[in-house]
Design an enzyme around this catalytic site. Structure first.
Site, PDB file in Angstrom:
ATOM      1  N   ASP A 206      24.432   3.702   8.111  1.00  0.00           N
ATOM      2  CA  ASP A 206      23.565   2.714   8.730  1.00  0.00           C
ATOM      3  C   ASP A 206      24.335   1.404   8.803  1.00  0.00           C
ATOM      4  O   ASP A 206      25.483   1.331   8.358  1.00  0.00           O
ATOM      5  CB  ASP A 206      22.221   2.574   7.990  1.00  0.00           C
ATOM      6  CG  ASP A 206      21.086   2.289   8.985  1.00  0.00           C
ATOM      7  OD1 ASP A 206      21.194   1.284   9.714  1.00  0.00           O
ATOM      8  OD2 ASP A 206      20.117   3.064   9.037  1.00  0.00           O
ATOM      9  N   HIS A 281      22.602   1.525  14.642  1.00  0.00           N
ATOM     10  CA  HIS A 281      22.616   1.565  13.175  1.00  0.00           C
ATOM     11  C   HIS A 281      24.020   1.863  12.665  1.00  0.00           C
ATOM     12  O   HIS A 281      24.196   2.607  11.690  1.00  0.00           O
ATOM     13  CB  HIS A 281      21.627   2.621  12.638  1.00  0.00           C
ATOM     14  CG  HIS A 281      20.181   2.197  12.732  1.00  0.00           C
ATOM     15  ND1 HIS A 281      19.612   1.286  11.872  1.00  0.00           N
ATOM     16  CD2 HIS A 281      19.196   2.566  13.581  1.00  0.00           C
ATOM     17  CE1 HIS A 281      18.334   1.120  12.188  1.00  0.00           C
ATOM     18  NE2 HIS A 281      18.059   1.877  13.228  1.00  0.00           N
ATOM     19  N   GLU A 346      16.369   3.441  17.691  1.00  0.00           N
ATOM     20  CA  GLU A 346      16.381   1.980  17.685  1.00  0.00           C
ATOM     21  C   GLU A 346      17.651   1.332  18.238  1.00  0.00           C
ATOM     22  O   GLU A 346      18.118   0.333  17.714  1.00  0.00           O
ATOM     23  CB  GLU A 346      16.106   1.478  16.258  1.00  0.00           C
ATOM     24  CG  GLU A 346      14.747   1.931  15.754  1.00  0.00           C
ATOM     25  CD  GLU A 346      14.404   1.425  14.356  1.00  0.00           C
ATOM     26  OE1 GLU A 346      13.242   1.058  14.154  1.00  0.00           O
ATOM     27  OE2 GLU A 346      15.281   1.401  13.478  1.00  0.00           O
TER      28      GLU A 346
HETATM   29  C1  ACM Z   1      13.431   5.197  11.738  1.00  0.00           C
HETATM   30  O1  ACM Z   1      12.549   4.942  10.904  1.00  0.00           O
HETATM   31  N1  ACM Z   1      14.086   4.231  12.372  1.00  0.00           N
HETATM   32  C2  ACM Z   1      13.787   6.569  12.082  1.00  0.00           C
END
Ligand code: ACM
Ligand code: ZN
Length: 776
Positions: A206, A281, A346
């Site tokens: 991440d 991420h 995201e």
């Molecule tokens: C997530 O909670 N962004 C998969």
């Protein structure tokens, strides 16, 4: 010996023998069986089997010796016995593994009588689960790491036929936001196996940390695994680090450590699924290799929250794909799992829109927009993963712009994405935030450690069902199962991690393993108490939030009567309470119906077990004051998103909590609050108290001042006092009452002015949260 004496001795022996209770006479009842998850079929018989120092284990294959160690090690701890594993079946007193090729992979049968225990299964998975069930049939003291005296190790005679409802039963640990050592992962694997869970999903990548050694790209861990230590600050209150600052906080797993972990997990029937996030991420990877991004600018590994996530892999450059294929080659060497998780969530694609390489890619591939570019990205990675004989999993964003042909969707933004994927014929793993996000609160927010928002108590997890309404049978077939996700932004320690996982994981395991028909909260909530006993022995820092008493307070604005209902997660909980100065321990009265309160009252309550208070006591004060039910007008009305209880929200005795979404707060964004309370007639007053909240993460700051003015006519106001508070960084979230006292005087109108901080240190708009305005 005389004949007489001989007869006497024989009589004594006979008496002794007949007094000794035979195993056949021992009666267990259904209530003594507290196995979680509940077995599919269980038939209890009279009598019991007793483990003793002569009990033997008989395997179906030599390779199974390791599977028995769960029990053999426990008996070593509690009794010092070293139980044997034999090849030949003795006459009695043994546990035997028997193969039945006709059973499903994870199914097992358990047949216990007073002479022996038979575990039948197709292979290791079933034997592992049979042993875990035996463990939970034994007294809880079997979990002790010290010797135990005075306990007989009986299990009831019974037959069990058991198999899972779903084949995918997972837990995700986020080891990026905070790093957790291999030892903790092994412990977690043991605890997953105890609940017959079979997947550990490791979120290895991440923004805030790259956690897996990749030999071809050493900077991923030399640089990407370490960030500047800002652990003293709120996750979202950390400054943006630059590329030339050296990171010291973090860690990573070597490939050898991970291979060892995978092998360990396999002995517990647990598959580890690695998640290598892309295209977003991944700031940690870009910090190591800036050329992977569109702009190629050096960045630091972020110490905390990043939002929106714009530093993402460039989808135009071939280098990106070469890098990711090389990384995945190494990942697949370590993890034999059928699935590789590629994240996909995201991604804010503003850089892709500007990037010449990304634009060129869109033209050459005939892609309409950046969503289709992400779809291209994931499809391309899927072809690579499929070419290695593996399957791709992604978060539900991979549906956007067109899903990759073979992909499995992990549905996290509710179950919509899962439903959509199943409709399109794709496999689905359900992990909706509502039931499966274990970073949410599990008890009253004022009592719990800082969590990420949301409210997912034990009883709610227990209502989880991966198959959602409206799914056809064919769609439901695509639902492989479910998973709990523990994101770790707020979780720095193993004990906090345990707190968030247990006991909620036990509830989740039952929703995934046991039959839907057997789901019964009342029954589960008695069995979980036995599990708490095991967790105590195992030193698991499980949450006791389910023991907390919670309130539901309402006020009738016509009669000005407050109704205070007390409740607890357990059905028929024994809640007792006292009022004002009376002590809970001597004067508590059993709570049977909501309390009606019409004057200022302190209420103390607790859950009781065996006449003793358990858990954290509940205390609240319902404060009647001179403004209750009076008309409040605001110079500027509160924000639509935080309206509290509306018209009387500020003056209804119902106090807001540390949870800014609790429905009590009224809030203003970037504005001051000016409220006038009309007391209706001249009233003698001497104090005004204003409740406020600070939670700097989401931009909520205490007012910098609260000023009170009073008036007899509503036109001419006199300032009677002000309380100021200078801005200070605050990593926590706190309540504060601003209190202005003044000489007692008779007035009708009270003006309260709360000054907004105006701008966050980063320059953003500030939220001002207020509840309530108390006038004495
Ligand atoms: C997530 O909670 N962004 C998969
Ligand atoms: Zn690009």
């Amino acid at each position: 010996m005389s004949v007489f004496k001989k007869m006497l001795v024989m009589a004594i022996i006979a008496i002794t023998v007949s007094c000794q209770k035979s195993n056949e006479d021992i009666i267990f009842t259904e209530n003594d069986i507290a196995v979680i998850p509940k077995p599919a079929k269980l038939l209890l018989n009279k009598g019991a089997f007793q483990f003793d120092e002569n009990t033997k284990f008989i395997l179906a294959a030599a390779s199974q010796e390791e599977l028995t160690s769960v029990l053999i090690d426990k008996f070593k701890n509690v009794s010092g016995w070293d139980l044997d594993v034999l090849e030949q079946t003795p006459k009695e007193n043994y546990v035997q593994f028997i193969i039945d090729e006709n059973l499903d992979d994870e199914a097992y049968k358990l047949n216990v009588n007073s002479n022996r225990v038979l575990i039948t299964s197709k292979g290791d998975a079933g034997f592992i689960y049979g042993i875990e069930t035996l463990r939970q049939l034994l007294p809880v003291a079997i979990e002790s790491s010290n010797s135990v005296s005075g306990t007989d190790w009986f299990i009831p005679n019974l037959t069990i036929e058991d198999q899972p409802r779903y084949k995918y039963r997972g837990l995700m640990l986020d080891v990026s936001r905070h790093f957790f050592e291999i030892e903790y992962l092994k412990k977690t694997i043991d605890r997953l196996a105890m609940l017959k869970m079979n997947v550990l999903h490791l979120h290895l990548v991440d923004d805030q940390g790259w956690r897996i050694e990749i030999k071809k790209y050493p900077k991923l861990t030399e640089v990407g695994a370490w960030r500047v230590d800002q652990e003293d600050k709120h996750w979202d209150g950390r400054y943006t680090t630059s590329a030339d600052e050296k990171g010291t906080y973090g860690g990573f797993y070597t490939q050898d450590e991970l291979k060892d972990l995978v092998a360990y997990a396999a002995t517990k029937n647990i598959e580890i699924i690695p998640e290598i996030e892309m295209p977003a991420h991944v700031s940690s990877a870009i910090a190591a290799y800036p050329e992977l991004s569109c702009h190629e600018k050096p960045i630091g590994v972020p110490s905390g929250g990043v939002w929106p996530i714009t530093d993402i892999y460039c989808a135009g450059k071939e280098n990106t794909f070469e890098f990711l294929e090389n990384v995945l080659e190494e990942v697949m060497e370590i993890f034999p799992s059928k699935y590789i998780h590629v994240g996909g969530d995201e991604a804010t694609k503003t850089n892709w829109k500007k990037c010449p390489d990304c634009n060129k890619r869109m033209r050459s591939e005939n892609l309409e927009n950046v969503e289709e570019l992400q779809s291209y990205f994931i499809k391309r990675m899927e072809s690579f993963i499929n070419s290695k004989g593996k399957r791709l999993i992604g978060w539900d964003e991979i549906l956007e712009g067109g899903i990759a042909p073979e992909a499995t969707v992990m549905s996290w933004r509710g179950t919509k994405g899962g439903l959509e994927a199943a409709k399109q014929g794709h496999d689905v793993i359900m992990t909706p935030g509502s039931h499966c996000y274990f970073d949410h609160y599990q008890g009253p927010q004022n009592e719990e450690p800082l969590a990420w928002g949301g409210y997912t108590p034990l009883s709610k997890v227990y209502t989880f069902d991966p198959v959602v309404e409206g799914m056809t049978a064919a769609e439901a077939k695509h639902v492989l199962g479910g998973q709990a996700n523990l994101w770790s932004e707020q979780i720095k320690t193993t004990s906090h991690s345990e707190y968030m996982i247990f006991p909620r994981l036990a509830a989740l395991s039952e929703t995934l393993w046991s039959t839907k028909e057997s789901r019964n909260w009342e029954d589960f909530s008695t069995r979980i108490v036995t599990m708490f006993g095991r967790y105590d022995y195992l030193n698991i820092n499980y949450a006791k939030s389910a023991y907390l008493v919670m309130e539901d307070v309402k006020i009738d604005m016509d009669t000005k009567k407050v109704t205070l209902a007390l409740n607890n997660e357990f059905t028929d909980a024994d809640i007792r309470y006292t009022l004002n100065d009376a002590k809970l321990t001597d004067a508590a009265v059993k709570y049977t119906e909501p309390l009606i309160i019409n004057e200022s009252t302190e209420v103390h309550a607790s859950l009781f077990k065996n006449d003793v208070p358990v858990g954290v006591p509940f205390n609240t004060t319902i404060k009647f004051h001179k403004a209750v039910g009076k008309k409040v007008t605001f110079k500027e009305i509160y924000d639509d998103r935080y309206q509290g209880e509306g018209e009387f929200g500020m003056v209804n005795t119902l106090r807001a909590t540390k949870n800014y979404t609790d429905g009590h707060w009224q809030a203003w964004l970037g504005k001051d609050m000016e409220a006038v309370v009309d007391l209706g007639e001249a009233t003698s007053i001497k104090e005004v108290v204003v409740g406020t909240l600070e939670n700097q993460g989401p931009g909520i700051y205490f007012p910098t001042a609260v000023k009170v003015s009073v008036s007899k006519d509503g036109k001419n106001y006199t300032e009677v006092g002000v309380e100021k508070r200078a801005f200070a960084k605050n990593p926590s979230f706190d309540l504060k009452e601003f209190k202005v006292s003044f000489e007692e005087q008779s007035v009708r109108y009270v003006k309260v002015f709360a000054k907004n901080l105006s701008k966050t240190p980063e320059g953003g708009k500030v939220w001002l949260f207020v509840d309530e305005i108390i006038i004495n």
